[in-house]
Design an enzyme around this catalytic site. Structure first.
Site, PDB file in Angstrom:
ATOM      1  N   SER A   1     141.713  69.513  57.115  1.00  0.00           N
ATOM      2  CA  SER A   1     141.842  70.526  57.818  1.00  0.00           C
ATOM      3  C   SER A   1     142.831  70.216  59.051  1.00  0.00           C
ATOM      4  O   SER A   1     144.123  69.470  59.401  1.00  0.00           O
ATOM      5  CB  SER A   1     141.267  71.596  57.951  1.00  0.00           C
ATOM      6  OG  SER A   1     141.168  72.742  58.512  1.00  0.00           O
TER       7      SER A   1
ATOM      8  N   HIS B   1     136.962  74.750  50.737  1.00  0.00           N
ATOM      9  CA  HIS B   1     138.284  74.588  51.697  1.00  0.00           C
ATOM     10  C   HIS B   1     137.593  72.922  52.533  1.00  0.00           C
ATOM     11  O   HIS B   1     138.085  71.817  52.715  1.00  0.00           O
ATOM     12  CB  HIS B   1     138.661  75.611  52.967  1.00  0.00           C
ATOM     13  CG  HIS B   1     139.500  74.749  54.207  1.00  0.00           C
ATOM     14  ND1 HIS B   1     139.821  74.366  54.433  1.00  0.00           N
ATOM     15  CD2 HIS B   1     139.135  74.562  55.419  1.00  0.00           C
ATOM     16  CE1 HIS B   1     140.539  74.148  55.524  1.00  0.00           C
ATOM     17  NE2 HIS B   1     139.315  73.713  55.551  1.00  0.00           N
TER      18      HIS B   1
ATOM     19  N   ASP C   1     141.342  78.050  47.922  1.00  0.00           N
ATOM     20  CA  ASP C   1     140.965  77.508  49.449  1.00  0.00           C
ATOM     21  C   ASP C   1     141.474  78.960  50.619  1.00  0.00           C
ATOM     22  O   ASP C   1     142.272  79.503  50.381  1.00  0.00           O
ATOM     23  CB  ASP C   1     141.994  76.516  50.325  1.00  0.00           C
ATOM     24  CG  ASP C   1     141.680  76.071  51.553  1.00  0.00           C
ATOM     25  OD1 ASP C   1     141.629  77.208  51.980  1.00  0.00           O
ATOM     26  OD2 ASP C   1     142.001  75.187  51.257  1.00  0.00           O
TER      27      ASP C   1
END
Length: 253
Positions: A94, A225, A195
């Site tokens: 991320s 995610h 996600d």
């Protein structure tokens, strides 16, 4: 400020041939990267996973930090690994992927390769455009942590999103997007098909903007995610080791 149990940074000393810097995500902690780190350690890699400033304590403290604080921490850890290892790879989840991209943009060939998992470089959410306006008046909003498909697995992260810090993250996205053409290192790009935090367009933008001749696409079909803690984690871990060995052309042990 006391650190949450389990949110501590971690490291492992293995081979001097290969070092791996692990970068966790926004409002997350090194806990999301620990299983990956443990796998890499068994493969003989030297590694480091720092706790980013403002993370692993309280979201209020995170609001007192900005993206240069987070970047300075990963840059410092990268430099430390580079002094000990012949090659250093950067793995990021991320926002950790965002920071990894920035390292590649600024350090060039010093970064041997990248493994990115659901990296973020933008958002299509309309409310995000108001972050800079809201930041002086709104301290936090509902958190985005815990997007995991695997039953019974939780993420050690904040349950609130600090707005001032989030506004700084959006500024980091802009900086990174402008220089994506500078990224030419070998890249393994892992992205979840579903996600709920980072839109799929992020991975498309990265793939279409970098100039990596060696770019491997890795769809994660059974994870959300936080794929490092999800059903596809074993696949991700195995492929990341194979990627490093292929780039290096030698074993890590």
């Amino acid at each position: 400020m006391p650190v949450l149990a389990g949110a501590e940074p971690f490291s492992h000393t293995g081979s001097t041939e290969v070092g791996v810097l692990l970068c966790h995500g926004f409002t997350g902690t090194p806990a999301s990267m620990r299983p990956w780190g443990e796998h890499l350690a068994t493969e003989g890699f030297t590694l480091s996973c720092p706790r980013l400033p403002g993370h692993g304590t309280t979201w209020q403290e995170c609001n007192r930090t900005r993206w240069p604080d987070w970047y300075d921490r990963v840059r410092s850890e990268f430099d430390s690994l580079a002094r000990r290892c012949d090659s250093v790879f950067v793995f990021g989840l991320s926002m950790g992927g965002t920071l990894a991209l920035r390292l590649a943009e600024e350090l060039g060939p010093a970064v041997a390769g990248l493994v990115l998992v659901n990296p973020s470089v933008l958002t299509l959410r309309r409310d995000a455009k108001l972050l800079a306006v809201l930041a002086p008046f709104l301290a936090s909003v509902k958190g985005v942590a815990g997007d995991i498909a695997k039953p019974g697995v939780t993420e050690l992260a904040y349950d609130r999103t600090p707005v001032r810090a989030a506004a700084s993250l959006s500024r980091l996205w802009k900086v990174v997007r402008q220089d994506l053409h500078k990224v030419n290192q070998p890249l393994l790009l892992a992205h979840s098909i579903v996600d709920h935090v980072v839109e799929p367009v992020n991975s498309r933008v990265v793939a279409e903007s970098v100039r990596s001749r060696e770019l491997t696409d890795l769809p994660l079909r059974d994870s959300y995610h936080v794929a490092t803690l999800d059903n596809d984690a074993p696949l991700l871990f195995e492929r990341s080791v194979a990627f490093v060995r292929a780039v290096r052309g030698v074993g890590a042990r």
